[in-house]
Design a protein around this motif. Structure first.
Motif, PDB file in Angstrom:
ATOM      1  N   ALA A   1       0.808  -1.223   0.000  1.00  0.00           N
ATOM      2  CA  ALA A   1       0.000   0.000   0.000  1.00  0.00           C
ATOM      3  C   ALA A   1       0.843   1.276   0.000  1.00  0.00           C
ATOM      4  CB  ALA A   1      -0.935  -0.013   1.208  1.00  0.00           C
ATOM      5  N   ASP A   2       1.990   1.257   0.675  1.00  0.00           N
ATOM      6  CA  ASP A   2       2.820   2.461   0.799  1.00  0.00           C
ATOM      7  C   ASP A   2       4.179   2.306   0.107  1.00  0.00           C
ATOM      8  OD1 ASP A   2       3.774   0.586   2.572  1.00  0.00           O
ATOM      9  OD2 ASP A   2       3.619   1.857   4.342  1.00  0.00           O
ATOM     10  N   GLU A   3       4.210   1.516  -0.963  1.00  0.00           N
ATOM     11  CA  GLU A   3       5.485   1.193  -1.621  1.00  0.00           C
ATOM     12  C   GLU A   3       6.230   2.413  -2.140  1.00  0.00           C
ATOM     13  OE1 GLU A   3       4.142  -0.174  -6.074  1.00  0.00           O
ATOM     14  OE2 GLU A   3       3.699  -1.572  -4.441  1.00  0.00           O
ATOM     15  N   GLN A   4       5.528   3.373  -2.725  1.00  0.00           N
ATOM     16  CA  GLN A   4       6.194   4.550  -3.289  1.00  0.00           C
ATOM     17  C   GLN A   4       6.866   5.374  -2.195  1.00  0.00           C
ATOM     18  OE1 GLN A   4       6.334   5.245  -6.771  1.00  0.00           O
ATOM     19  NE2 GLN A   4       7.959   6.544  -5.993  1.00  0.00           N
ATOM     20  N   THR A   5       6.157   5.602  -1.107  1.00  0.00           N
ATOM     21  CA  THR A   5       6.719   6.351   0.022  1.00  0.00           C
ATOM     22  C   THR A   5       7.908   5.612   0.614  1.00  0.00           C
ATOM     23  OG1 THR A   5       4.530   7.248   0.498  1.00  0.00           O
ATOM     24  CG2 THR A   5       6.155   7.392   2.264  1.00  0.00           C
ATOM     25  N   ALA A   6       7.790   4.306   0.751  1.00  0.00           N
ATOM     26  CA  ALA A   6       8.872   3.500   1.306  1.00  0.00           C
ATOM     27  C   ALA A   6      10.138   3.632   0.462  1.00  0.00           C
ATOM     28  CB  ALA A   6       8.443   2.033   1.402  1.00  0.00           C
ATOM     29  N   VAL A   7      10.015   3.467  -0.844  1.00  0.00           N
ATOM     30  CA  VAL A   7      11.189   3.566  -1.730  1.00  0.00           C
ATOM     31  C   VAL A   7      11.767   4.973  -1.709  1.00  0.00           C
ATOM     32  CG1 VAL A   7      11.949   3.422  -4.139  1.00  0.00           C
ATOM     33  CG2 VAL A   7      10.499   1.631  -3.187  1.00  0.00           C
ATOM     34  N   ASP A   8      10.904   5.993  -1.722  1.00  0.00           N
ATOM     35  CA  ASP A   8      11.385   7.383  -1.674  1.00  0.00           C
ATOM     36  C   ASP A   8      12.208   7.643  -0.422  1.00  0.00           C
ATOM     37  OD1 ASP A   8      10.074   7.920  -4.073  1.00  0.00           O
ATOM     38  OD2 ASP A   8       8.384   8.963  -3.116  1.00  0.00           O
ATOM     39  N   ASN A   9      11.689   7.201   0.727  1.00  0.00           N
ATOM     40  CA  ASN A   9      12.378   7.489   1.988  1.00  0.00           C
ATOM     41  C   ASN A   9      13.627   6.635   2.185  1.00  0.00           C
ATOM     42  OD1 ASN A   9      10.734   9.615   2.760  1.00  0.00           O
ATOM     43  ND2 ASN A   9       9.223   8.258   3.652  1.00  0.00           N
ATOM     44  N   ILE A  10      13.629   5.429   1.675  1.00  0.00           N
ATOM     45  CA  ILE A  10      14.852   4.612   1.737  1.00  0.00           C
ATOM     46  C   ILE A  10      15.922   5.212   0.828  1.00  0.00           C
ATOM     47  CG2 ILE A  10      15.819   2.344   1.144  1.00  0.00           C
ATOM     48  CD1 ILE A  10      13.224   1.167   2.361  1.00  0.00           C
ATOM     49  N   GLU A  11      15.517   5.744  -0.316  1.00  0.00           N
ATOM     50  CA  GLU A  11      16.469   6.412  -1.192  1.00  0.00           C
ATOM     51  C   GLU A  11      17.065   7.641  -0.474  1.00  0.00           C
ATOM     52  OE1 GLU A  11      16.932   7.980  -5.726  1.00  0.00           O
ATOM     53  OE2 GLU A  11      14.956   8.240  -4.807  1.00  0.00           O
ATOM     54  N   LYS A  12      16.244   8.418   0.208  1.00  0.00           N
ATOM     55  CA  LYS A  12      16.750   9.568   0.962  1.00  0.00           C
ATOM     56  C   LYS A  12      17.756   9.113   2.009  1.00  0.00           C
ATOM     57  CE  LYS A  12      12.714  12.531   0.498  1.00  0.00           C
ATOM     58  NZ  LYS A  12      11.546  13.083   1.204  1.00  0.00           N
ATOM     59  N   PHE A  13      17.429   8.043   2.716  1.00  0.00           N
ATOM     60  CA  PHE A  13      18.338   7.525   3.754  1.00  0.00           C
ATOM     61  C   PHE A  13      19.674   7.129   3.144  1.00  0.00           C
ATOM     62  CE2 PHE A  13      20.289   4.129   6.135  1.00  0.00           C
ATOM     63  CZ  PHE A  13      20.349   4.674   7.405  1.00  0.00           C
ATOM     64  N   LEU A  14      19.647   6.327   2.087  1.00  0.00           N
ATOM     65  CA  LEU A  14      20.883   5.832   1.473  1.00  0.00           C
ATOM     66  C   LEU A  14      21.687   6.939   0.792  1.00  0.00           C
ATOM     67  CD1 LEU A  14      19.580   2.456   0.025  1.00  0.00           C
ATOM     68  CD2 LEU A  14      21.117   2.776   1.964  1.00  0.00           C
ATOM     69  N   SER A  15      21.017   8.047   0.482  1.00  0.00           N
ATOM     70  CA  SER A  15      21.696   9.200  -0.124  1.00  0.00           C
ATOM     71  C   SER A  15      22.288  10.131   0.923  1.00  0.00           C
ATOM     72  CB  SER A  15      20.714   9.975  -1.002  1.00  0.00           C
ATOM     73  OG  SER A  15      20.266   9.159  -2.062  1.00  0.00           O
ATOM     74  N   GLY A  16      22.083   9.794   2.201  1.00  0.00           N
ATOM     75  CA  GLY A  16      22.624  10.606   3.280  1.00  0.00           C
ATOM     76  C   GLY A  16      21.789  11.829   3.607  1.00  0.00           C
ATOM     77  N   GLN A  17      20.545  11.861   3.132  1.00  0.00           N
ATOM     78  CA  GLN A  17      19.679  13.015   3.363  1.00  0.00           C
ATOM     79  C   GLN A  17      18.885  12.903   4.664  1.00  0.00           C
ATOM     80  OE1 GLN A  17      17.249  13.726  -0.088  1.00  0.00           O
ATOM     81  NE2 GLN A  17      18.941  13.351  -1.477  1.00  0.00           N
ATOM     82  N   VAL A  18      18.935  11.735   5.297  1.00  0.00           N
ATOM     83  CA  VAL A  18      18.221  11.511   6.562  1.00  0.00           C
ATOM     84  C   VAL A  18      19.227  10.976   7.557  1.00  0.00           C
ATOM     85  CG1 VAL A  18      16.386  10.208   7.698  1.00  0.00           C
ATOM     86  CG2 VAL A  18      16.066  10.992   5.351  1.00  0.00           C
ATOM     87  N   ALA A  19      19.266  11.587   8.724  1.00  0.00           N
ATOM     88  CA  ALA A  19      20.236  11.137   9.739  1.00  0.00           C
ATOM     89  C   ALA A  19      19.616  10.114  10.660  1.00  0.00           C
ATOM     90  CB  ALA A  19      20.734  12.318  10.535  1.00  0.00           C
TER      91      ALA A  19
END
Length: 86
Positions: free
Chosen positions: A68-86
Motif C-alpha cells: 500500500a505504501d510502496e512509493q513512500t517507502a522507496v522514496d524514503n529509503i532512497e533519501k536515507f541511502l543518499s545521506g539526506q536523513v540522519a
C-alpha cells in the motif's frame, strides 16, 4: 511493485549502525521491501540479512517494494541511502 536503482552515498557505507537505522526505516512501512544486489534479494526489515550484504559507499543496489505504501517507502529509503536523513 516499485523498484529503483540507488547508489549508497553514506560515508561509511552500510556498517552496523546505518544498517540498524535502515532496518528501522524499512520497518515503518506496511509494504514488503527488499534490497537487491547482484543475485541476492534480502528483506530490508531483517537486520541479519542486511548485515550480510556488507555494502560500501558508492555501491549500487535496487530497492523493491510492494504494498500500500510502496512509493513512500522507496522514496524514503532512497533519501536515507543518499545521506539526506540522519
Amino acid at each position: 511493485m516499485t523498484k529503483r536503482s540507488i547508489k549508497v552515498r553514506l560515508e561509511d557505507g552500510l556498517d552496523a549502525r546505518p544498517v540498524a537505522l535502515l532496518v528501522q526505516e524499512a520497518s515503518k512501512y506496511e509494504s514488503n521491501i527488499y534490497i537487491e544486489v547482484d543475485d541476492k534479494r534480502i528483506n530490508a526489515k531483517s537486520i541479519m540479512g542486511m548485515m550480510s550484504l556488507g555494502l560500501c559507499a558508492g555501491e549500487e543496489l535496487t530497492v523493491a517494494a510492494e504494498g500500500a505504501d510502496e512509493q513512500t517507502a522507496v522514496d524514503n529509503i532512497e533519501k536515507f541511502l543518499s545521506g539526506q536523513v540522519a
